[in-house]
Design an enzyme around this catalytic site. Structure first.
Site, PDB file in Angstrom:
ATOM      1  N   ARG A  69       0.817  -1.220   0.000  1.00 18.22           N
ATOM      2  CA  ARG A  69       0.000   0.000   0.000  1.00 18.22           C
ATOM      3  C   ARG A  69       0.847   1.265   0.000  1.00 18.22           C
ATOM      4  O   ARG A  69       0.402   2.325  -0.449  1.00 18.22           O
ATOM      5  CB  ARG A  69      -1.001  -0.030   1.160  1.00 18.22           C
ATOM      6  CG  ARG A  69      -2.125  -1.016   0.914  1.00 18.22           C
ATOM      7  CD  ARG A  69      -3.043  -1.137   2.113  1.00 18.22           C
ATOM      8  NE  ARG A  69      -2.407  -1.798   3.221  1.00 18.22           N
ATOM      9  CZ  ARG A  69      -2.746  -3.008   3.691  1.00 18.22           C
ATOM     10  NH1 ARG A  69      -3.723  -3.672   3.133  1.00 18.22           N
ATOM     11  NH2 ARG A  69      -2.120  -3.530   4.719  1.00 18.22           N
ATOM     12  N   GLU A 106       2.000  -6.782  13.221  1.00 24.71           N
ATOM     13  CA  GLU A 106       0.918  -6.831  14.219  1.00 24.71           C
ATOM     14  C   GLU A 106       0.211  -8.174  14.107  1.00 24.71           C
ATOM     15  O   GLU A 106      -0.288  -8.711  15.073  1.00 24.71           O
ATOM     16  CB  GLU A 106      -0.059  -5.671  13.952  1.00 24.71           C
ATOM     17  CG  GLU A 106      -1.063  -5.431  15.058  1.00 24.71           C
ATOM     18  CD  GLU A 106      -2.115  -4.382  14.688  1.00 24.71           C
ATOM     19  OE1 GLU A 106      -2.112  -3.887  13.545  1.00 24.71           O
ATOM     20  OE2 GLU A 106      -2.948  -4.087  15.555  1.00 24.71           O
TER      21      GLU A 106
HETATM   22  P1  AMP Z   1       3.902  -2.769  11.477  1.00 23.39           P
HETATM   23  O1  AMP Z   1       5.096  -3.425  10.874  1.00 23.39           O
HETATM   24  O2  AMP Z   1       3.377  -3.528  12.665  1.00 23.39           O
HETATM   25  O3  AMP Z   1       4.131  -1.310  11.790  1.00 23.39           O
HETATM   26  O4  AMP Z   1       2.732  -2.896  10.406  1.00 23.39           O
HETATM   27  C1  AMP Z   1       2.639  -2.019   9.365  1.00 23.39           C
HETATM   28  C2  AMP Z   1       2.154  -2.679   8.105  1.00 23.39           C
HETATM   29  O5  AMP Z   1       1.115  -3.631   8.326  1.00 23.39           O
HETATM   30  C3  AMP Z   1       1.601  -1.624   7.198  1.00 23.39           C
HETATM   31  O6  AMP Z   1       2.227  -1.808   5.933  1.00 23.39           O
HETATM   32  C4  AMP Z   1       0.119  -1.861   7.140  1.00 23.39           C
HETATM   33  O7  AMP Z   1      -0.254  -1.952   5.794  1.00 23.39           O
HETATM   34  C5  AMP Z   1      -0.138  -3.176   7.838  1.00 23.39           C
HETATM   35  N1  AMP Z   1      -1.019  -3.066   9.021  1.00 23.39           N
HETATM   36  C6  AMP Z   1      -0.691  -3.371  10.307  1.00 23.39           C
HETATM   37  N2  AMP Z   1      -1.710  -3.196  11.146  1.00 23.39           N
HETATM   38  C7  AMP Z   1      -2.729  -2.724  10.398  1.00 23.39           C
HETATM   39  C8  AMP Z   1      -4.070  -2.307  10.686  1.00 23.39           C
HETATM   40  N3  AMP Z   1      -4.583  -2.338  11.935  1.00 23.39           N
HETATM   41  N4  AMP Z   1      -4.827  -1.854   9.668  1.00 23.39           N
HETATM   42  C9  AMP Z   1      -4.334  -1.810   8.404  1.00 23.39           C
HETATM   43  N5  AMP Z   1      -3.092  -2.192   8.066  1.00 23.39           N
HETATM   44  C10 AMP Z   1      -2.292  -2.645   9.025  1.00 23.39           C
END
Ligand code: AMP
Length: 181
Positions: A69, A106
């Protein structure tokens, strides 16, 4: 210097626009649906103009856009600012010599890769993604850039999930998020 004149004349309430899909892709995850921004041209323009201002301010000379994205936002900023766009991709998508870093999401684990020739020593790089959650993805992307002796001067996100403290994983660069949940 931007190709287009722009002035952000007012603050847009992105929080009111962004849809939340409960329990996706796993129970307990509140999925922030970034398509609520991309399907709204006024909101998309506002996001790109905001990021562009920051990219100019920090004298960024290359954009590292995160799979998948982040590509949408990074491509528009690169076009507008006349900057090179390079991609950090999920494992197995890139040919040639790559640098690789694994991290936790996550919801799951992942590996991110970058072509060695994409970043040059000393580049001032901005990491662009849709959302900062735990910071694992952006932190892994930062490590890739550092492995190639360049500098991460900006990490820009449309959305930041404050409770997950992802920005603590990015202590060495400016973290710029447009909306906080
Ligand atoms: P992180 O590595 O945990 O910071 O996760 C970030 C990536 O995971 C981003 O590229 C988001 O596209 C996706 N992502 C993680 N959590 C969510 C959420 N609650 N809603 C949408 N996308 C998420």
């Amino acid at each position: 210097m931007s190709f287009y004149n722009h002035t952000i004349s007012r603050v847009m309430d992105l929080a009111a626009i962004i849809r939340t899909i409960p329990d996706f892709p796993k129970p307990g995850i509140q999925f922030k649906d970034i398509e609520s921004i991309t399907e709204n041209p006024e909101a998309f323009r506002y996001v790109i103009d905001s990021f562009s201002d920051k990219v100019q301010e920090l004298k960024v000379d290359k954009l590292l856009v995160l799979d998948a994205r982040g590509f949408l936002f990074g491509a528009a900023i690169g076009y507008k600012e006349g900057l090179p766009i390079v991609m950090a991709r999920k494992k197995g998508k890139l040919g040639g010599e790559t640098v690789t870093e694994s991290y936790s999401l996550e919801y799951g684990d992942a590996t991110v890769e970058l072509q060695k020739t994409a970043i040059s020593k000393g580049d001032r790089v901005a990491i662009i993604d849709d959302l900062l959650a735990t910071g694992g993805t952006a932190s892994a992307a930062s490590s890739l850039i550092e492995k190639l002796d360049a500098h991460v001067v900006l990490c820009a996100f449309v959305i930041e999930l404050d409770a997950l403290n992802g920005r603590l994983q990015l202590p060495d660069s400016e973290v710029h998020s447009l909306v906080h949940f």
